[in-house]
Design an enzyme around this catalytic site. Structure first.
Site, short mmCIF file in Angstrom:
data_model
loop_
_atom_site.label_atom_id
_atom_site.label_comp_id
_atom_site.label_asym_id
_atom_site.label_seq_id
_atom_site.Cartn_x
_atom_site.Cartn_y
_atom_site.Cartn_z
N ASP A 156 0.82 -1.22 0.00
CA ASP A 156 0.00 0.00 0.00
C ASP A 156 0.85 1.26 0.00
OD1 ASP A 156 -2.07 -1.89 0.39
OD2 ASP A 156 -1.88 -1.69 2.56
N GLU B 262 -11.34 1.42 -3.60
CA GLU B 262 -10.70 1.81 -2.35
C GLU B 262 -9.43 2.59 -2.66
OE1 GLU B 262 -9.63 -1.82 -0.33
OE2 GLU B 262 -8.72 -2.67 -2.12
#
Length: 544
Positions: free
Chosen positions: A15, A187
């Site tokens: 991420d 997301e």
């Protein structure tokens, strides 16, 4: 410019969020249940990266005792507004079942090394937040919204709300600005502004083999957002044999001379026949370019294994043996982390040149266990330690551990029989979700002298793990136990409710005292030795 082989942050660095301040680049990555929270790496050339800090390092910022596996710190976003750094992150309390409990916070610092502020509560309506600093001085908080009524598809779009740094809270109305595409699971939003356009980069498809980066744009920050002609500007979902799989969850950065790059997570399966990413989700980088006010990945949308960046990477450190000694004046080496707790005095200390682990709860506890470990960053390596431990019964054990989570680990322990006879025993749990049981029957223990240090070692060669030991004074190591399947220590089968494993394999030292007497184990050193063989896809792709 020189070609650099990827990933740039190997081994469980997922991420990525990137920011450039002057000539310095910084990448923040997720740490989940591992403490301290958030890894920040630094580079001046996009090729060579150094871990410089983990900013969430005290109880007021982060306390994850009781958090399930793969919860904790998700998807940090690191930005700079011209005067200070901002870091937003989610502290996930629960991820499986009908609900996700996701608390979003904001911290800030004048300098990247801190001190970082205590957290400002933002909201709890979703996860993967980011903070966008508009050129008019306004700050916008962006995160995905979850709707539990839509389980299992609980992704309900991307929501925008103004953040007031003076009041220290979100203010004004919320606006849902994007619902994603048919790929679903929208997301990880990031906003950018360029040439009068607002660009929204999101992740879709879930963080597995169908992952992708989706781009959209609008003249207004509130939308509506027009989808990119390709929709997915970066993905390996249609490139089964690409070296870098799971490509998605990206962030964009520009160099001082105007070149554009996108960093993103990826995974490297140890084989195509059984795609398990034993090193977890890693960080890679791709060159990109602008055309007709749209961003395109060079040679994309599938990720390439090589990239042109300003620097030339030096892999000397990557392949060097790391021998960790324990010096109380220097503290624990930055490669090491532990699980969940900010109260380190209860689980370890450094005394007399030894790492002293204080036996606490069982391996796999979600509350307080003494386990100190570093990431596995190579497909093949050796690890070794020497431990001094005097257990009185079977409820006290300490030793060398290869660990993914409470459901997937291999643990060579010094322990004792109920009669006090000291012995070596392997404890293993190969994806025993949802029960968390040890594999049975347990392997026969090896009796050892009542006193004396023990040398413990393991080798991993691709998916094969083998333990070794030696008595004090002996040079030659002896095998103990069978060859285990190390590939179970992966997101694909790491003992979580599918598809819920998000971390990576670690190797390190652990101690438990289930009698509650806090018996200590002393470790002389820890060695991690990379081994180059055909299984290490950092160099070459294996042939099954």
């Amino acid at each position: 410019m020189p070609l650099v082989r990827k990933p740039i942050l190997p081994g469980f660095n997922a991420d990525p969020s990137i920011v450039r301040v002057g000539k310095d680049y910084y990448i923040a990555t997720s740490t989940f249940e591992w403490y301290p929270g958030v890894q920040i790496h630094h580079s001046t050339d996009l090729a060579n990266w150094t871990l410089i800090t983990r900013p969430l390092s005290r109880a007021s910022q982060l306390d994850m005792r009781g958090h399930p596996d793969s919860c904790g710190v998700w998807a940090p976003c690191l930005t700079h507004d011209g005067s200070r750094f901002w870091l937003v992150y989610t502290d996930v309390k629960r991820k499986d079942g009908s609900f996700k409990d996701t608390i979003n916070y904001i911290v800030h610092a004048e300098e990247i090394l801190g001190p970082w502020s205590d957290p400002i509560f933002a909201n709890a309506s979703g996860f993967d937040p980011s903070l966008f600093h508009d050129d008019d001085g306004k700050k916008w908080f962006v995160n995905m919204i979850q709707d539990h009524r839509k389980r299992p598809r609980m992704f309900a779009g991307i929501r925008l709300q103004k953040f007031d740094p003076v009041q220290g809270r979100l203010v004004g109305p919320t606006t849902t600005i994007f619902h994603g595409t048919k790929l679903d699971k929208c997301e990880a939003p990031h906003l950018y502004k360029r040439g009068g356009w607002y660009y929204l980069l999101t992740a879709e498809g879930g963080t597995e083999y169908g992952h992708a980066c989706t781009l959209a744009r609008s003249r207004s920050i509130h939308g509506p957002y027009e989808l990119h002609p390709q929709a997915y500007i970066l993905t390996s979902k249609d490139a089964r044999f690409a070296e870098l799989q799971k490509a998605g969850h990206g962030d964009i950065v520009e160099t001082p001379d105007g070149r554009t790059y996108i960093v993103h997570l990826c995974g490297r399966p140890e084989s195509q026949a059984r795609p398990r990413c034993m090193l977890g989700r890693e960080t890679a980088i791709q060159e990109a370019y602008w055309k007709d006010d749209w961003l395109y990945v060079k040679d994309g949308p599938a990720p390439s294994l090589f990239v042109d960046v300003p620097g030339t990477r030096d892999d000397t450190h990557y392949w060097a043996e790391q021998r960790y000694v324990f010096d109380s004046t220097k503290g624990l080496h930055e490669d090491f982390q532990w699980l969940r707790t900010p109260d380190t005095d209860r689980i370890f200390n450094i005394k007399g040149g030894k790492l002293q682990l204080i036996g606490r709860e069982s391996v796999g506890s979600w509350y307080e266990q003494a386990l100190v470990a570093r990431r596995q960053t190579h497909f093949s390596y050796d690890a070794e330690t020497v431990v001094d431990f005097s257990p009185s019964d079977e409820r006290q054990f300490a030793g060398l551990i290869a660990y993914y989570n409470r459901f997937a680990f291999f643990y060579l322990t010094v322990t004792a029989h109920s009669d006090g006879q000291r012995e070596l025993l392997i404890l293993s749990s190969e994806s025993s979700y949802p029960h968390g049981r040890l594999d049975e029957p347990l392997l026969p223990p090896v009796r050892i002298p009542a006193q004396g240090k023990m040398k413990l070692s393991l080798t991993i060669r691709g998916k094969q793990l083998q333990f070794y030991y030696a008595l004090e004074g002996n040079v030659e190591l002896q095998k103990i136990g069978p060859v285990f399947d190390a590939s179970v220590m992966s997101d694909e089968c790491g003992g979580c409710q599918a598809p819920g494993g998000f971390t990576g394999a670690f190797v390190g030292l652990a101690a438990s005292d289930l009698n509650g007497t806090a018996l200590t184990a002393n470790f002389d050193y820890f060695t991690y030795r990379p081994v180059l063989d055909k299984a290490d896809r950092y160099i070459t792709f294996p042939i099954d």
